[in-house]
Design an enzyme around this catalytic site. Structure first.
Site: not given
Ligand code: RNT
Ligand code: ZN
Length: 418
Positions: A293, A184, A225, A258, A227, A285, A261, A295, A325
């Site tokens: 985003d 990434w 990955e 992910d 995004k 993820h 993303h 997390d 993640d």
């Protein structure tokens, strides 16, 4: 009633729907989830003193974060003692462990810098996945790495990623199973670009150069990955979804999705079946974005359940590389791991306890009223009794019983880290 009696009653109830709870528990036990080491220290690692950069952020200052390899390893062991089943640990290159006085920059990292992790893995019976760290480094200060127009910078990160392939291959050999290595990059632009193609062309060239080194493709599963935006990269990301999916498909590597993303109303659960139709393997993820985003820790929420359903009912357990993640620095970090890991497992169990064939038949026969009814009734089946039994037979505390262990560890260990 004992946990066993509760489980037996639940088994009977699910059995009437044609669901085999014993089989579900057997299957769940064998699904490894790659636990991200970076929740333990707010995505810092051991190879630099600088801040976290690359458009990703942690917020919060909860006491007790791991500051050394020994502390991080002890915390991971504590978390694993409260999570049922056997899982993997996902490492980032910045978690290299150097001997006293030794240092190697990212482009010079070697397998030996991960020997202590291998030792840890052997002791605990866990295997590793790996990630190049293309952020939190002076060479990534303007968030340009593999797409940089500065050839020196681009080369540095190409060399870093090549080093990471060698390290991943070493990990795979030592652990006797494949190592997923996910690339990434944070590269992007805050404001309207004058050139969207150029950076992507350079990223493509960099990936071609990285993948040109000889490596065992059975052992190292390279993932890419995408995004849609990052902090400071709001207007443009080089590694967009179209870029990564097309690159991966054309070059025999794995797309990594992910779920933080994408645009806010887009869901990864809906992407999984399409990806499965065209790819042998995909990687995930799993995270939780709150308005962006962000997390946050993975919950047992609707989207996590939908993701799990798409894996389970499409017979794709062996085709989906499952990793978490997220990074929350505002709560106990071990609890953050345990809650997220157990929730991912709960979502998988929920999917395994659905009468999936029956529900598909209702859809195909156009019996949508009954389909809605059945999916809703399932929500109040004695799912918790099956989950608690799963914890019990796998030797970890059921229900909230695990939290007492985290609390004690916090008092005895974490709060002494000042
Ligand atoms: C960033 C990506 C990436 C990182 C980790 C630390 O938005 O999700 O996967 O979170 O590599
Ligand atoms: Zn991610």
């Amino acid at each position: 009633m004992t946990l066993k009696e509760r489980y037996e009653a639940a088994r009977e109830q699910y059995g009437k729907l044609g669901v085999d709870t014993d089989g579900a528990l057997e299957t769940l036990k064998k699904i490894p989830i790659s636990m991200h080491c970076w929740q333990g220290d707010d995505v810092i690692g051991f190879d630099h003193d600088g801040p976290l950069t690359g458009g990703i952020q942690t917020t919060g200052n909860y006491p007790g974060k791991a500051r050394t390899p020994e502390e991080l390893m002890a915390d991971i062991e504590k978390a694993f003692s409260l999570i049922p089943g056997k899982h993997k640990v996902n490492l980032h290159a910045c978690y290299a462990i150097f001997e006293e006085g030794e240092y190697a920059d990212r482009d010079k990292l070697e397998p030996k810098h991960f020997a202590k992790w291998v030792e840890f893995g052997k002791k605990n019976g866990v295997a590793f996945d790996f990630n190049p760290t293309c952020f939190s480094h002076p060479m990534a200060e303007d968030s340009l790495t593999l797409s940089s127009p500065d050839e020196k910078v681009r080369r540095f990160w190409v060399e870093h990623c090549k080093a990471c392939i060698r390290i991943s291959e070493y990990l795979a050999k030592e652990q006797g199973c494949p190592c997923a290595m996910n690339i990434w990059i944070p590269d992007g632009m805050k404001d309207v670009p004058a050139d969207r193609l150029g950076p992507r062309a350079r990223f493509k060239q960099s990936l071609d150069e990285i993948l040109a080194i000889p490596y065992d493709k059975e052992k190292v599963l390279v993932c890419l990955e995408s995004k849609v935006f990052g902090i400071g990269m709001e207007s443009y990301t080089v590694g967009s979804s179209e870029f990564t999916i097309n690159y991966a498909a054309k070059n025999g590597i794995i797309s990594l999705l992910d779920n933080g993303h994408y645009h806010p109303t887009e869901v990864v659960s809906d992407k999984i079946p399409s990806m499965l139709l065209f790819n042998d393997k995909i990687a995930l993820h799993v995270t939780r974005g709150v308005r962006w985003d962000s997390d946050h820790v993975v919950l047992f929420d609707d989207e996590t359940k939908e993701i799990a359903k798409e894996i389970v009912r499409n017979d794709a357990i062996d085709r989906v590389l499952l990793a978490l993640d997220y990074f929350d620095a505002s709560i106990n970090r071990i609890a953050a791991w345990v809650v997220g890991m157990r929730n991912m497992q709960r979502a998988l169990l929920y999917a395994l306890l659905s009468p999936n064939q029956k529900l598909k038949a209702l859809q195909d026969e156009g019996r949508f009223t009954e389909l809605m009814m059945q999916q809703e009734e399932l929500k109040t089946y004695p799912f918790g009794d099956v989950w608690n039994w799963f914890c019990e037979i796998n030797g970890v505390p059921a229900g909230e019983g695990w939290f007492e262990h985290v609390r004690a560890y916090e008092e005895e260990v974490l709060l002494k880290r000042t």
